[in-house]
Design an enzyme around this catalytic site. Sequence first.
Site, PDB file in Angstrom:
ATOM      1  N   HIS A   1       0.845  -1.311  -0.003  1.00 25.30           N
ATOM      2  CA  HIS A   1      -0.119   0.183  -0.053  1.00 25.30           C
ATOM      3  C   HIS A   1       0.894   1.383   0.215  1.00 25.30           C
ATOM      4  O   HIS A   1       0.312   2.320  -0.030  1.00 25.30           O
ATOM      5  CB  HIS A   1      -0.987  -0.150   1.053  1.00 25.30           C
ATOM      6  CG  HIS A   1      -0.780   0.186   2.517  1.00 25.30           C
ATOM      7  ND1 HIS A   1      -0.213  -0.887   3.616  1.00 25.30           N
ATOM      8  CD2 HIS A   1      -0.292   1.443   3.153  1.00 25.30           C
ATOM      9  CE1 HIS A   1       0.382  -0.255   4.706  1.00 25.30           C
ATOM     10  NE2 HIS A   1      -0.095   1.169   4.359  1.00 25.30           N
TER      11      HIS A   1
ATOM     12  N   ASP B   1      -0.061  -7.628   1.658  1.00 25.48           N
ATOM     13  CA  ASP B   1       0.357  -6.227   1.541  1.00 25.48           C
ATOM     14  C   ASP B   1       1.928  -6.153   1.400  1.00 25.48           C
ATOM     15  O   ASP B   1       2.425  -5.824   2.482  1.00 25.48           O
ATOM     16  CB  ASP B   1      -0.271  -5.491   2.522  1.00 25.48           C
ATOM     17  CG  ASP B   1      -0.017  -4.325   2.794  1.00 25.48           C
ATOM     18  OD1 ASP B   1       0.427  -3.539   1.708  1.00 25.48           O
ATOM     19  OD2 ASP B   1      -0.138  -3.326   3.582  1.00 25.48           O
TER      20      ASP B   1
ATOM     21  N   SER C   1       4.219   1.959   8.047  1.00 25.58           N
ATOM     22  CA  SER C   1       3.828   0.886   7.020  1.00 25.58           C
ATOM     23  C   SER C   1       5.291   0.528   6.733  1.00 25.58           C
ATOM     24  O   SER C   1       6.074   1.234   6.089  1.00 25.58           O
ATOM     25  CB  SER C   1       2.953   1.388   6.009  1.00 25.58           C
ATOM     26  OG  SER C   1       1.748   1.653   6.754  1.00 25.58           O
TER      27      SER C   1
END
Length: 221
Positions: free
Chosen positions: A64, A108, A177
Amino acid sequence: MQPLLLLLALLLPLGAGTEEIIGGHEAKPHSRPYMAFVQFLDKGKKKRCGGVLVHKYFVLTAAHCWGSSVKVTLGAHNIQKQEKTQQVIPVKTAIPHPDYNPKNYSNDIMLLKLERKAQQTAAVRSLRLPGTKNREASLEVQRDRLCESLFHGYYSGATQLCVGDPKEMKTGFKGDSGGPLVCNNVVQGTFSYGKPDGTPPGVFMKVSHFLPWIKRTMKRL
Ligand SMILES: *[C@@H]1O[C@H](CO)[C@@H](O)[C@H](O)[C@H]1NC(C)=O
């Protein structure tokens, strides 16, 4: 052995957004030479993520964190400053996992191929990927069932790791992230998502599950 929950331990510009670390502490300068700082454009907006250098040409991060004009900063202690140890390298190709699903964050994970190789220095060094025989038993991983109930319809124990004691205030938050979960000097996970309030547990992609794809992709490029 305690796993190292490596959040993006770089000082982020103030007032730039929602990024923050909860329960973290400033790392000793360059004690984590494999940490990467990933910047990219998402619909024209500047965004950033963490990542981990796993090869002189490759950084592992979250899918992402995909966008345009992706560049990676290695060897940084304070990202706000221009430090001699920093290597800023544009990304030649960003390869999100082909089965990445942005609706439920499955798969992801993403590989970034750098335009030129990272120079290995005291501040920049790649981290080993787990071996296929590596055991995960030493990770203080929470029960899959906990994350299955917290993140119902999102969490899958086959491909993800449920990390962090709900009683301790220490997990990732926005901006972390792609940051690595490191155990015995091997990268075992990359941060994907957590609860909106940033309390544990958080969900990491299980790097060992993705090894065949990682190895295949690095070879191909
Ligand atoms: C996420 O969505 C994909 C595609 O619809 C599905 O195959 C996968 O099982 C879902 N993951 C979870 C954990 O439900």
